[in-house]
Scaffold this motif. Sequence first.
Motif, mmCIF file in Angstrom:
data_model
loop_
_atom_site.group_PDB
_atom_site.id
_atom_site.type_symbol
_atom_site.label_atom_id
_atom_site.label_comp_id
_atom_site.label_asym_id
_atom_site.label_seq_id
_atom_site.Cartn_x
_atom_site.Cartn_y
_atom_site.Cartn_z
ATOM 1 N N PRO A 167 46.755 34.215 38.043
ATOM 2 C CA PRO A 167 46.565 34.720 39.455
ATOM 3 C C PRO A 167 48.533 34.175 40.418
ATOM 4 N N GLU A 168 48.586 34.463 41.229
ATOM 5 C CA GLU A 168 49.352 34.320 42.468
ATOM 6 C C GLU A 168 50.311 33.722 41.873
ATOM 7 N N ALA A 192 41.616 45.011 44.273
ATOM 8 C CA ALA A 192 41.654 43.020 43.732
ATOM 9 C C ALA A 192 42.129 42.630 42.605
ATOM 10 N N GLU A 193 42.531 43.494 41.780
ATOM 11 C CA GLU A 193 43.675 42.829 40.404
ATOM 12 C C GLU A 193 45.102 42.321 41.067
ATOM 13 N N LYS A 195 45.238 41.644 44.518
ATOM 14 C CA LYS A 195 45.041 40.320 45.637
ATOM 15 C C LYS A 195 45.105 39.283 44.503
ATOM 16 N N ARG A 196 44.269 39.370 43.475
ATOM 17 C CA ARG A 196 44.576 38.359 42.846
ATOM 18 C C ARG A 196 45.677 37.847 42.367
ATOM 19 N N VAL A 197 46.610 38.563 41.921
ATOM 20 C CA VAL A 197 47.939 38.356 40.994
ATOM 21 C C VAL A 197 48.984 38.135 42.254
#
Length: 265
Positions: A167-168, A192-193, A195-197
């Motif tokens: 994440p991030e 969605a994925e 956005k997560r990373v």
Amino acid sequence: MAYPPTGGDRKTNLTTILRKSSKNLMSKKSDSQFQNLFTSAKSSNWDERLGQIAYRFNREYQRETFELPTEVQAMPIFREWIGGSFSGRIASPFWEIAQPQKNQHCLDIGCGISFLIYPWRDWQAFFHGQEISNVARDTLNSRGPQLNSKLFKGVELGAAHQLNYSPEQFDLAIATGFSCYFPLEYWNAVLAEVKRVLKPGGHFVFDILNPEQPLAEDWAVLETYLGAEVFLEPVAGWEKAIKAAGAKIVTQKSGELFQMYKVRF
């Protein structure tokens, strides 16, 4: 196969043509090395489609011959494709709306051989990739470090809806040239994925096939016969999905076939 006429009948018949050709492709047995490429504990209902798309692009990277109906070979778009001039016309220059910056960590999803053909060394940005074509993945992981071992951080084998990263982790994510092979339902998972990373404030650049462009239908027919069915989703549907994912459109740019978006979550 009778190629569809122009006008209203063409759009009606296009759907039938795409469905028939897709059904024929689905019935063909892919090489065994690709059959279980994405089968794992995280297997999903997208595995069959992912395997087909990987197979289609592996064949192109390996310069294999595609056997297409005479009617398809007679299309002007096929002659441009086989001559090698078409890909340059329709490629989305993502750097025109989001150029990677020095020391940024950038994720190129569906990267192909991006690091070898785009000026990542000039940008001085760190390149991370994820790709469903094992041929492209192996090529980049073999040649990327030779080109620049500092900037090249490797390519993972995997699909866009299951990113193999923490994440991030990234300042910028890029996904061009493949959204049209999936319905919007799949792209919801991709958003969605991504956005997560992405780091807070990070940007995502991707392109969509604009079905209103004059070349869209011919290109959809060609790609489907090459082994990857194309979805002609309306632009309004894409923009609705972007909004539903909690993203805001920062910039957009239209091309001859694809429309690029730069969004921020």
